[in-house]
Design a protein around this motif. Structure first.
Motif, PDB file in Angstrom:
ATOM      1  N   TYR A  62      42.923  34.890  45.244  1.00 25.33           N
ATOM      2  CA  TYR A  62      44.251  35.069  45.845  1.00 25.33           C
ATOM      3  C   TYR A  62      44.622  36.549  45.871  1.00 25.33           C
ATOM      4  O   TYR A  62      45.082  37.081  46.876  1.00 25.33           O
ATOM      5  CB  TYR A  62      45.287  34.261  45.060  1.00 25.33           C
ATOM      6  N   LYS A  63      44.391  37.228  44.743  1.00 21.21           N
ATOM      7  CA  LYS A  63      44.678  38.665  44.659  1.00 21.21           C
ATOM      8  C   LYS A  63      43.843  39.445  45.669  1.00 21.21           C
ATOM      9  O   LYS A  63      44.339  40.382  46.291  1.00 21.21           O
ATOM     10  CB  LYS A  63      44.403  39.183  43.240  1.00 21.21           C
TER      11      LYS A  63
ATOM     12  N   ALA B  54      48.117  34.868  39.588  1.00 23.79           N
ATOM     13  CA  ALA B  54      47.248  34.288  40.615  1.00 23.79           C
ATOM     14  C   ALA B  54      45.767  34.469  40.288  1.00 23.79           C
ATOM     15  O   ALA B  54      45.390  35.305  39.464  1.00 23.79           O
ATOM     16  CB  ALA B  54      47.564  34.929  41.968  1.00 23.79           C
TER      17      ALA B  54
ATOM     18  N   TRP C 104      42.715  38.368  48.541  1.00 27.18           N
ATOM     19  CA  TRP C 104      43.284  38.153  49.874  1.00 27.18           C
ATOM     20  C   TRP C 104      44.557  38.974  50.076  1.00 27.18           C
ATOM     21  O   TRP C 104      44.750  39.586  51.131  1.00 27.18           O
ATOM     22  CB  TRP C 104      43.579  36.667  50.120  1.00 27.18           C
TER      23      TRP C 104
ATOM     24  N   TYR D 180      51.790  37.535  42.085  1.00 29.76           N
ATOM     25  CA  TYR D 180      50.491  38.200  42.057  1.00 29.76           C
ATOM     26  C   TYR D 180      49.830  38.129  40.687  1.00 29.76           C
ATOM     27  O   TYR D 180      48.660  37.783  40.581  1.00 29.76           O
ATOM     28  CB  TYR D 180      50.662  39.657  42.493  1.00 29.76           C
TER      29      TYR D 180
END
Length: 181
Positions: free
Chosen positions: A89-90, A85, A92, A82
């Motif tokens: 991405y975080k 990222a 999502w 995490y």
């Protein structure tokens, strides 16, 4: 999107204010814990109500401050993937985690706790221990408050994620500001 942005700001400010307020309960928590230890080990004296009071204070701080903790990134999470990222991405991960884990679990906790809280209020339930604190029904009510505040913060996190995915960079979480929280 304007509605989502206002919603995020409103819920974030609500949980931030509540969290900062409930943090002041740590002072009596420390004092009562210290007093219990001094009386018990220094003078071999103790009261059930004093011991229950620091457990109740801890429970209230933990449950009412949970939304604040989620807001400021202090919740438990595996940061191996995490932290490095991208913001998308975080977003999502936060959106899917909120929708498929956090909110369903909080809904179940609320649904299953509600009848116990109502029954406790009808009986004006107190401690089962002799000399314990009255008003256990009030403490049980904090479970519902926890679900509502944490659920609202979860909705705010989901809305924040949608805003980030839609390109609103001002709602991206800054991990550095959460260091040490």
């Amino acid at each position: 999107m304007l509605f989502l942005a206002r919603f995020v700001r409103l819920i974030d400010s609500l949980n931030d204010a509540i969290g900062r307020g409930v943090a002041w309960l740590t002072i009596p928590l420390v004092l009562v814990t210290f007093l219990v230890a001094i009386l018990r080990y220094g003078f071999s004296v103790g009261w059930v109500s004093m011991q229950e009071s620091y457990m109740w204070l801890y429970g209230i701080i933990f449950m009412v401050g949970a939304g604040y903790t989620l807001l400021h990134g202090g919740h438990v999470r595996v940061d191996v993937f995490y932290r490095p990222a991208s913001a998308r991405y975080k977003a999502w991960v936060d959106l899917l985690g909120t929708l498929f884990l956090l909110l369903p679990v909080l809904t179940l906790v609320f649904i299953y706790s509600y009848p116990y809280v109502i029954t406790s209020w009808k009986r004006l339930e107190g401690s089962q221990e002799t000399g314990g604190l009255p008003g256990l029904f009030l403490l049980k009510s904090v479970i519902l408050v926890f679900c509502v505040l944490m659920g609202l913060q979860g909705l705010s996190l989901a809305a924040r994620s949608i805003l980030v995915l839609a390109g609103h960079r001002e709602f991206e979480t800054n991990e550095e500001e959460h260091e040490g929280v």
